[in-house]
Design an enzyme around this catalytic site. Structure first.
Site, short mmCIF file in Angstrom:
data_model
loop_
_atom_site.label_atom_id
_atom_site.label_comp_id
_atom_site.label_asym_id
_atom_site.label_seq_id
_atom_site.Cartn_x
_atom_site.Cartn_y
_atom_site.Cartn_z
N GLY A 22 0.84 -1.21 0.00
CA GLY A 22 0.00 0.00 0.00
C GLY A 22 0.86 1.25 0.00
O GLY A 22 1.88 1.30 0.69
N LYS A 30 -24.40 14.93 27.03
CA LYS A 30 -23.71 15.03 25.73
C LYS A 30 -24.69 15.14 24.58
O LYS A 30 -25.79 14.60 24.65
CB LYS A 30 -22.81 13.81 25.53
CG LYS A 30 -21.40 14.08 25.93
CD LYS A 30 -20.44 13.24 25.13
CE LYS A 30 -19.21 14.05 24.80
NZ LYS A 30 -18.15 13.26 24.23
N ASP A 85 -0.25 1.98 8.55
CA ASP A 85 -0.77 1.16 9.64
C ASP A 85 0.10 1.18 10.90
O ASP A 85 -0.36 0.81 11.98
CB ASP A 85 -0.91 -0.31 9.19
CG ASP A 85 -1.81 -0.47 7.98
OD1 ASP A 85 -2.67 0.40 7.76
OD2 ASP A 85 -1.64 -1.47 7.24
N ARG A 133 -5.37 -2.37 8.88
CA ARG A 133 -5.30 -3.82 8.65
C ARG A 133 -5.61 -4.56 9.95
O ARG A 133 -6.70 -4.36 10.49
CB ARG A 133 -3.93 -4.21 8.10
CG ARG A 133 -3.96 -5.59 7.43
CD ARG A 133 -2.61 -5.93 6.86
NE ARG A 133 -2.28 -5.09 5.74
CZ ARG A 133 -2.61 -5.37 4.48
NH1 ARG A 133 -3.26 -6.46 4.20
NH2 ARG A 133 -2.27 -4.57 3.51
N ASP A 144 5.01 -4.44 6.18
CA ASP A 144 5.45 -5.75 6.66
C ASP A 144 5.63 -6.77 5.52
O ASP A 144 6.66 -7.44 5.43
CB ASP A 144 4.39 -6.24 7.65
CG ASP A 144 4.91 -7.36 8.49
OD1 ASP A 144 5.98 -7.18 9.09
OD2 ASP A 144 4.24 -8.41 8.54
N ARG A 177 0.95 -4.96 -5.12
CA ARG A 177 1.08 -6.17 -4.30
C ARG A 177 1.21 -7.28 -5.32
O ARG A 177 0.25 -7.60 -6.01
CB ARG A 177 -0.17 -6.37 -3.44
CG ARG A 177 -0.52 -5.15 -2.56
CD ARG A 177 -1.64 -5.49 -1.59
NE ARG A 177 -2.29 -4.32 -1.02
CZ ARG A 177 -1.86 -3.66 0.05
NH1 ARG A 177 -0.75 -4.03 0.65
NH2 ARG A 177 -2.53 -2.63 0.51
N THR A 235 4.22 2.53 5.85
CA THR A 235 2.82 2.10 5.83
C THR A 235 2.03 2.97 6.80
O THR A 235 2.54 3.33 7.86
CB THR A 235 2.64 0.62 6.22
OG1 THR A 235 1.26 0.41 6.56
CG2 THR A 235 3.46 0.20 7.43
N ASP A 288 2.32 -0.86 11.73
CA ASP A 288 2.23 -2.21 12.31
C ASP A 288 3.46 -3.07 12.06
O ASP A 288 3.36 -4.30 12.01
CB ASP A 288 0.98 -2.91 11.77
CG ASP A 288 1.04 -3.11 10.25
OD1 ASP A 288 1.89 -2.48 9.60
OD2 ASP A 288 0.23 -3.88 9.71
O1 F6P Z 1 -1.58 -1.37 4.60
C1 F6P Z 1 -2.24 -0.19 4.28
C2 F6P Z 1 -3.71 -0.46 4.05
O2 F6P Z 1 -4.34 0.76 3.72
C3 F6P Z 1 -4.45 -1.12 5.22
O3 F6P Z 1 -4.79 -0.22 6.24
C4 F6P Z 1 -5.63 -1.74 4.52
O4 F6P Z 1 -6.09 -2.87 5.22
C5 F6P Z 1 -5.07 -2.13 3.17
O5 F6P Z 1 -3.90 -1.37 2.99
C6 F6P Z 1 -5.99 -1.91 2.01
O6 F6P Z 1 -5.37 -2.39 0.87
P1 F6P Z 1 -5.84 -2.09 -0.62
O7 F6P Z 1 -5.48 -0.66 -0.92
O8 F6P Z 1 -5.05 -3.05 -1.44
O9 F6P Z 1 -7.30 -2.29 -0.67
#
Ligand code: F6P
Length: 323
Positions: free
Chosen positions: A11, A216, A127, A171, A103, A72, A125, A129
Site C-alpha cells: 500500500g 452530551k 498502519d 489492517r 510488513d 502487491r 505504511t 504495524d
Molecule cells: O496497509 C495499508 C492499508 O491501507 C491497510 O490499512 C488496509 O487494510 C489495506 O492497505 C488496504 O489495501 P488495498 O489498498 O489493497 O485495498
C-alpha cells in the site's frame, strides 16, 4: 560505480516520495548510481527499471502516493517469480535494492536476500504495524487525515444529535483507531487487539447512554477495520438500542493519500539517508527502524521476528478521557 535499486511496494503511504528522493540524493552524494524500479516487485520481475538523477526526484517531497508506483505482486510470492526478480537485479547489475514498504514488503525483501540480493528495508505504511520499528512513514499523515475527517463528522453529529461511527484503516492493528480515539475524543474505540468477543452492549451502548445522561449532544465511535465489529452492525445496534440516529462512515482510501506531514517528510528523509549510509558501510540485509526514539538498523531476519503491541497505557488513557 556501485548501483542501487529503489522500489516502493504494498500500500502506498504519504512520505514514500520523500524517502525515494532521499535514497536517490544520498546515493548520488555517496557516489552510487541509483535506479528506480516501478510498481514494486512486479516491476523488478518485468525489468521496469530506469536510472534516476537528482532532478528525477525534484518537486516530489510534498506529494502523496509514490512516483515509482506500487503493487502487491502475487507473482513475487512464488519461487519462480523471485528467481525472475533476482535475475533482473543481475541484468541491471544492482548491488542492492532499497525496499520502501510495509510488513509484507519487508518479507519480500527477505525473500530477495535469500536469493543473494542485498536488501535494505525502509518502513512505510499508514498502519504503523511493523514489529521492528516504533514508527512507520505515513502514519502521522494518516492520523491527521482521519482527525480532519472526524472533526467534520463531529460538526454534523452535534447538529443532528447523532451517533457517528467511523471505520478507520490499519489492517490487523489498531494504531490509527487508538490514536484518533484519543485525539478525537471518541466515546468508544473498538480495537482488534482487545481479546475476546466484542460486547456491543458493554463496549458501545453503555458509554453512549452514560454520555447522554451526562448531557452530551453527540457521540463518536471509532472502529478499526481489523476489529470484530463492523461499522454498519454498530450503526444498527445503536439505532435499535438507544433510539439515537446513527450514521456509519467508512473512511477508506482517503486515509492513504495526501501531502505528507512534516513528521513524515523528515522521518522519510532521515531513513533514506541512513539506508544509503548502511550500504556505504558494507551493511547487508538490514532494515531501518526507530527504536526508543533512535534511528537504528537491524538484521532483516531478526527484524521480522520482532513484535510490538499497542501501548496498554494509551488504551487506559483513551478510556479515562472518554468519560
Ligand atoms: O496497509 C495499508 C492499508 O491501507 C491497510 O490499512 C488496509 O487494510 C489495506 O492497505 C488496504 O489495501 P488495498 O489498498 O489493497 O485495498
Amino acid at each position: 560505480v556501485r548501483k542501487i535499486g529503489v522500489l516502493t511496494s504494498g500500500g502506498d503511504a504519504p512520505g514514500m516520495n520523500a524517502a525515494i528522493r532521499s535514497v536517490v540524493r544520498a546515493g548520488l552524494y555517496y557516489g552510487f548510481r541509483v535506479y528506480g524500479i516501478r510498481k514494486g516487485y512486479e516491476g523488478l520481475i518485468n525489468g521496469d527499471v530506469e536510472e534516476l538523477n537528482a532532478r528525477s526526484v525534484g518537486d516530489i517531497l510534498h506529494k502523496g502516493g509514490t512516483i515509482l508506483q506500487t503493487a502487491r505482486s502475487p507473482r513475487f510470492t512464488t519461487e519462480e517469480g523471485q528467481k525472475k526478480a533476482v535475475s533482473m537485479a543481475n541484468v541491471f547489475d544492482l548491488d542492492a535494492v532499497v525496499v520502501i514498504g510495509g510488513d509484507g514488503s519487508h518479507r519480500g525483501a527477505r525473500d530477495l536476500s535469500r536469493h543473494g540480493v542485498n536488501v535494505i528495508g525502509i518502513p512505510g505504511t499508514i498502519d504503523n504495524d511493523i514489529g521492528s520499528t516504533d514508527y512507520t512513514i505515513g502514519f502521522d499523515t494518516a492520523l491527521n487525515t482521519v482527525q480532519d475527517a472526524l472533526d467534520k463528522i463531529r460538526d454534523t453529529a452535534y447538529s443532528h444529535e447523532r451517533c457517528s461511527i467511523l471505520e478507520v484503516m490499519g489492517r490487523h492493528a489498531g494504531y490509527i483507531a487508538l490514536n484518533v480515539g484519543i485525539s478525537g475524543g471518541a466515546e468508544a474505540v473498538i480495537l482488534p487487539e482487545i481479546a475476546g468477543s466484542l460486547d456491543i452492549d458493554k463496549d458501545v451502548i453503555k458509554p453512549i447512554i452514560e454520555a447522554r445522561n451526562r448531557g452530551k449532544k453527540h457521540y463518536i465511535v471509532i472502529v478499526a477495520e481489523g476489529a470484530e465489529g463492523k461499522a454498519i452492525e454498530i450503526e444498527r445496534a445503536v439505532t435499535e438500542k438507544t433510539g439515537l440516529e446513527a450514521r456509519a462512515t467508512i473512511l477508506g482510501h482517503i486515509q492513504r493519500g495526501g501531502s505528507p506531514t512534516v513528521h513524515d517528510r523528515v522521518t522519510a528523509s532521515v531513513m533514506g539517508v541512513k539506508a544509503v549510509e548502511v550500504l556505504m558501510n558494507g551493511g547487508k540485509n538490514r532494515v531501518i527502524a526507530i527504536k526508543n526514539g533512535k534511528l537504528v538498523d537491524i538484521d532483516i531476519d531478526e527484524a521480522l521476528e520482532m513484535k510490538k503491541s499497542l501501548d496498554e497505557e494509551m488504551i487506559k488513557i483513551c478510556k479515562i478521557l472518554s468519560l
